[in-house]
Design a protein around this motif. Structure first.
Motif, PDB file in Angstrom:
ATOM      1  N   PHE B  83       0.842  -1.196   0.000  1.00  0.00           N
ATOM      2  CA  PHE B  83       0.000   0.000   0.000  1.00  0.00           C
ATOM      3  C   PHE B  83       0.879   1.249   0.000  1.00  0.00           C
ATOM      4  CE2 PHE B  83      -2.377   3.208   2.554  1.00  0.00           C
ATOM      5  CZ  PHE B  83      -3.393   3.435   1.649  1.00  0.00           C
ATOM      6  N   GLY B  84       1.921   1.229   0.823  1.00  0.00           N
ATOM      7  CA  GLY B  84       2.832   2.374   0.887  1.00  0.00           C
ATOM      8  C   GLY B  84       3.471   2.662  -0.464  1.00  0.00           C
ATOM      9  N   LEU B  85       3.871   1.600  -1.123  1.00  0.00           N
ATOM     10  CA  LEU B  85       4.479   1.739  -2.454  1.00  0.00           C
ATOM     11  C   LEU B  85       3.471   2.351  -3.433  1.00  0.00           C
ATOM     12  CD1 LEU B  85       7.333   0.792  -3.086  1.00  0.00           C
ATOM     13  CD2 LEU B  85       6.365  -1.238  -4.177  1.00  0.00           C
ATOM     14  N   ALA B  86       2.227   1.863  -3.349  1.00  0.00           N
ATOM     15  CA  ALA B  86       1.175   2.372  -4.242  1.00  0.00           C
ATOM     16  C   ALA B  86       0.918   3.852  -3.986  1.00  0.00           C
ATOM     17  CB  ALA B  86      -0.108   1.564  -4.048  1.00  0.00           C
ATOM     18  N   VAL B 141      -0.137  -6.442  -4.211  1.00  0.00           N
ATOM     19  CA  VAL B 141      -0.862  -5.446  -3.406  1.00  0.00           C
ATOM     20  C   VAL B 141      -0.616  -4.044  -3.962  1.00  0.00           C
ATOM     21  CG1 VAL B 141      -0.935  -4.336  -1.146  1.00  0.00           C
ATOM     22  CG2 VAL B 141      -0.924  -6.821  -1.293  1.00  0.00           C
ATOM     23  N   ALA B 142       0.646  -3.737  -4.248  1.00  0.00           N
ATOM     24  CA  ALA B 142       0.981  -2.399  -4.746  1.00  0.00           C
ATOM     25  C   ALA B 142       0.292  -2.131  -6.080  1.00  0.00           C
ATOM     26  CB  ALA B 142       2.499  -2.259  -4.892  1.00  0.00           C
ATOM     27  N   LEU B 143       0.303  -3.139  -6.948  1.00  0.00           N
ATOM     28  CA  LEU B 143      -0.309  -3.007  -8.264  1.00  0.00           C
ATOM     29  C   LEU B 143      -1.812  -2.742  -8.145  1.00  0.00           C
ATOM     30  CD1 LEU B 143       0.643  -3.344 -11.236  1.00  0.00           C
ATOM     31  CD2 LEU B 143      -0.341  -5.635 -11.133  1.00  0.00           C
ATOM     32  N   ALA B 144      -2.458  -3.500  -7.278  1.00  0.00           N
ATOM     33  CA  ALA B 144      -3.909  -3.371  -7.144  1.00  0.00           C
ATOM     34  C   ALA B 144      -4.290  -2.049  -6.499  1.00  0.00           C
ATOM     35  CB  ALA B 144      -4.462  -4.533  -6.331  1.00  0.00           C
ATOM     36  N   ALA B 145      -3.531  -1.637  -5.483  1.00  0.00           N
ATOM     37  CA  ALA B 145      -3.883  -0.410  -4.756  1.00  0.00           C
ATOM     38  C   ALA B 145      -3.561   0.830  -5.581  1.00  0.00           C
ATOM     39  CB  ALA B 145      -3.142  -0.357  -3.421  1.00  0.00           C
ATOM     40  N   PHE B 146      -2.621   0.702  -6.511  1.00  0.00           N
ATOM     41  CA  PHE B 146      -2.193   1.847  -7.313  1.00  0.00           C
ATOM     42  C   PHE B 146      -3.358   2.498  -8.063  1.00  0.00           C
ATOM     43  CE2 PHE B 146      -1.002   3.397 -11.530  1.00  0.00           C
ATOM     44  CZ  PHE B 146      -0.128   4.415 -11.189  1.00  0.00           C
ATOM     45  N   PHE B 147      -4.188   1.666  -8.716  1.00  0.00           N
ATOM     46  CA  PHE B 147      -5.197   2.227  -9.622  1.00  0.00           C
ATOM     47  C   PHE B 147      -6.227   3.123  -8.937  1.00  0.00           C
ATOM     48  CE2 PHE B 147      -3.476  -1.422 -11.965  1.00  0.00           C
ATOM     49  CZ  PHE B 147      -2.977  -0.721 -13.049  1.00  0.00           C
ATOM     50  N   TRP B 203      -6.054  -5.581   0.905  1.00  0.00           N
ATOM     51  CA  TRP B 203      -6.337  -6.807   1.668  1.00  0.00           C
ATOM     52  C   TRP B 203      -6.787  -7.918   0.742  1.00  0.00           C
ATOM     53  CZ3 TRP B 203      -4.814  -8.096   6.318  1.00  0.00           C
ATOM     54  CH2 TRP B 203      -4.386  -7.069   7.174  1.00  0.00           C
ATOM     55  N   ALA B 204      -7.585  -7.581  -0.259  1.00  0.00           N
ATOM     56  CA  ALA B 204      -8.046  -8.592  -1.212  1.00  0.00           C
ATOM     57  C   ALA B 204      -6.853  -9.230  -1.923  1.00  0.00           C
ATOM     58  CB  ALA B 204      -8.992  -7.958  -2.226  1.00  0.00           C
ATOM     59  N   TYR B 205      -5.927  -8.385  -2.372  1.00  0.00           N
ATOM     60  CA  TYR B 205      -4.805  -8.919  -3.148  1.00  0.00           C
ATOM     61  C   TYR B 205      -3.744  -9.555  -2.263  1.00  0.00           C
ATOM     62  CZ  TYR B 205      -6.683  -7.668  -7.550  1.00  0.00           C
ATOM     63  OH  TYR B 205      -7.479  -7.646  -8.657  1.00  0.00           O
ATOM     64  N   LEU B 206      -3.756  -9.163  -0.989  1.00  0.00           N
ATOM     65  CA  LEU B 206      -2.871  -9.832  -0.034  1.00  0.00           C
ATOM     66  C   LEU B 206      -3.205 -11.326   0.005  1.00  0.00           C
ATOM     67  CD1 LEU B 206      -0.959  -9.691   2.608  1.00  0.00           C
ATOM     68  CD2 LEU B 206      -3.140  -9.956   3.764  1.00  0.00           C
ATOM     69  N   VAL B 207      -4.497 -11.605   0.141  1.00  0.00           N
ATOM     70  CA  VAL B 207      -4.914 -13.003   0.228  1.00  0.00           C
ATOM     71  C   VAL B 207      -4.552 -13.740  -1.060  1.00  0.00           C
ATOM     72  CG1 VAL B 207      -6.881 -14.540   0.500  1.00  0.00           C
ATOM     73  CG2 VAL B 207      -6.724 -12.468   1.878  1.00  0.00           C
ATOM     74  N   LEU B 208      -4.772 -13.081  -2.182  1.00  0.00           N
ATOM     75  CA  LEU B 208      -4.395 -13.680  -3.462  1.00  0.00           C
ATOM     76  C   LEU B 208      -2.911 -14.037  -3.468  1.00  0.00           C
ATOM     77  CD1 LEU B 208      -5.308 -14.322  -6.385  1.00  0.00           C
ATOM     78  CD2 LEU B 208      -4.502 -12.052  -7.005  1.00  0.00           C
TER      79      LEU B 208
END
Lengths: 268, 267
Positions: B83-86, B141-147, B203-208
């Motif tokens: 998340f921080g990276l995003a 996580v970073a990829l998903a949160a970025f958008f 959190w969603a992508y963390l589980v993935l």
């Protein structure tokens, strides 16, 4: 009795001796579509002079380019031709020596009344106490001492314009530019604001360029009224208002001047 | 803020707990009456016992007992890093795209094309690139949160009332200070929305990311439990993720309100 209207030619301009703001041959067009094929001329060869401590009103119907002119004076827009000089120096960008009071609410909604007024002082080299004292002084000048901690959303439209006035007066601009600042207020509040402006003007002696479509307002406030012509906008007539101050609205002379300007405006 | 202590305000806040309470009641009824078999839906008290053992480590079966702290630490680290990276990349790029047509032209096409790719498609690629573990999960996580962070920052920056920027300019505010003193506060409502959406999707992508054979993490617990047919542990994992996700959201909101006037004084 017919009032004596002093009509001065707009071409000659006033003597530049004590002129603070000079505008010469100003033209501005806008593209009518995005690729820039069609252009409409909004301002055509506009010239005017504002003397130190003078209040001029620019009157014209909506769409005559008076707001565009003000935006150029403020440095928000650059003209296609011509130039604007403030105290002899050309103007090309916004700066605190020419501050604008906007028509719409342009306060920062996340800052309190106090913080809004103090905003422009942040970059000034003053001690904290000095700044606080200045803010207190201007809060009092616009009659908002009690409301320093309120947010803009919590105060009325008239009070917002008082804050807008205070936050620019505190920067001691050489010219105050006002873009129909009271147009959105109700009649009673507008009169209060006009009184306040005249009171502050007498006290602080700024030069003011006041744009309005309200002829009555112009006659009440201005030393000179510049009547704007539409499409393309230019100064059609310059009328000196020689009513003694403080001015009474309910006089024969006042109405006569209003009538004369209104009929000129219809022909414009 | 006196109003928080009013009974009306408390009732208002308690309203948020109504739906979970109803769900729990429904679950309890289904389990008690035997409407649903325990291997499909275990009894709440069994799930509670599993949760207690998962957290405190006594009782229950070996394998899951006492794993919680380890899993939680692993997961929250991955989420925060990703998340921080995003935020670090998405927020500045979003603001830039919102203000500069050139930046928007340059980035918009690419970002909107990549946005259309489902996150799960990145999983195989991430596994090849980064292997199993921290890096893959953080990448996802970073990829998903970025958008959401980028898109909302962009919209926020684009919609800032130009008069506010003009007012700043005439009061002598130059570009850089204007960005922090005017642009960011004015875009704050959108920025907050983007950050909250971004954290949620983290959190969603963390589980993935954790479903792919990492040995710890809340997603790993769910995967392990699936292998062993421990539906009670799966439910514990789901409930923990829901609770922690919600707490993170509240925490983020409070942090923003603490740090920024413009977040605190939202209309």
């Amino acid at each position: 009795m017919k009032p004596k209207l002093k009509i001065v030619s707009s071409q000659k301009g006033a003597p530049a001796a004590r002129a603070i703001l000079e505008v010469e041959g100003l033209s501005k067009g806008f593209a009518t579509n995005t690729n820039g094929a069609g252009r409409i001329l909004v301002l055509n060869d506009v010239g005017l002079t504002v003397r130190k401590g003078e209040m001029i009103c620019i009157v014209g119907r909506s769409g005559c380019g008076k707001s565009t002119l003000l935006n150029i004076l403020a440095g928000f827009l650059s003209p296609d031709r011509g130039c604007v000089r403030l105290g002899g120096r050309p103007v090309d960008r916004p700066a605190p020596d020419r501050c604008v009071v906007f028509q719409e609410d342009a306060l920062f909604p996340w800052l309190t009344v106090r913080e809004n007024i103090a905003f422009g002082l942040k970059v000034r080299a003053m001690s904290r106490q000095e700044k606080e004292r200045e803010v207190d002084r201007f809060l009092a000048l616009v009659g908002l001492t009690e409301f320093g901690s309120y947010l803009p959303a919590e105060i009325s439209g008239g009070m917002k314009q008082r804050v807008a006035l205070a936050r620019v007066l505190i920067l001691q601009p050489e010219v105050l530019l006002m873009d129909e600042p009271f147009a959105a207020l109700d009649a009673q509040t507008r009169e209060e604001m006009q009184d306040l402006l005249l009171h502050l003007w007498a006290k602080l002696a700024h030069s003011i360029v006041f744009v309005t479509h309200d002829v009555g307002e112009a006659v009440l406030l201005a030393d000179r009224v510049l009547l704007f012509e539409k499409a393309p906008g230019r100064v059609k007539e310059e009328i000196a208002i020689d009513l003694p101050r403080p001015r009474e609205k309910d006089t024969e002379r006042y109405y006569a001047l209003c009538r004369a300007i209104t009929s000129q405006m219809k022909r414009a | 803020m006196k109003r928080l202590y009013d009974s009306g305000a408390w009732a208002h806040r308690a309203l948020g707990g109504l739906l979970p309470a109803l769900l729990l009641l429904l679950w309890l009824t289904a389990a008690e009456t035997g409407m649903v078999a325990p291997y499909l839906l275990p009894h709440p008290k069994d799930v509670l016992a599993t949760a207690a053992s998962y957290v405190f480590g006594h009782g229950g079966q070996a394998g899951f007992a006492g794993r919680f702290m380890d899993d939680f630490t692993a997961s929250i680290t991955r989420v925060m890093l990703g998340f921080g990276l995003a935020v670090l990349v998405g927020l500045p790029l979003g603001i830039l795209s919102g203000r500069l047509a050139l930046a928007n032209r340059l980035l918009g096409t690419t970002i909107n094309a990549l946005r259309a790719v489902p996150g799960i498609s990145w999983l195989p690629l991430a596994l090849v690139w980064f292997g199993i573990g921290l890096k893959t999960t953080v990448f996802l996580v970073a990829l998903a949160a970025f958008f959401p962070i980028y898109l909302n920052a962009e919209a926020g920056a684009r919609q800032v009332n130009p008069t506010l920027l003009r007012a700043g300019a005439m009061m002598g505010v130059r570009r850089l200070r204007g960005t922090f003193a005017i642009l960011l506060p004015a875009a704050m409502p959108n920025i907050i929305t983007g950050l909250r959406l971004g954290l949620g999707i983290s959190w969603a992508y963390l589980v993935l990311g954790e479903l792919t054979g990492v040995h710890n993490g809340l997603g790993a617990v769910i995967m392990d439990a699936r292998m062993l047919g421990r539906i009670d542990v799966i439910m514990v994992g789901i409930i923990f993720i829901a609770v922690i996700g919600r707490l993170c959201d509240v925490g983020l909101h409070h942090m923003l309100r603490f740090a920024f006037k413009s977040a605190r004084r939202l209309p």
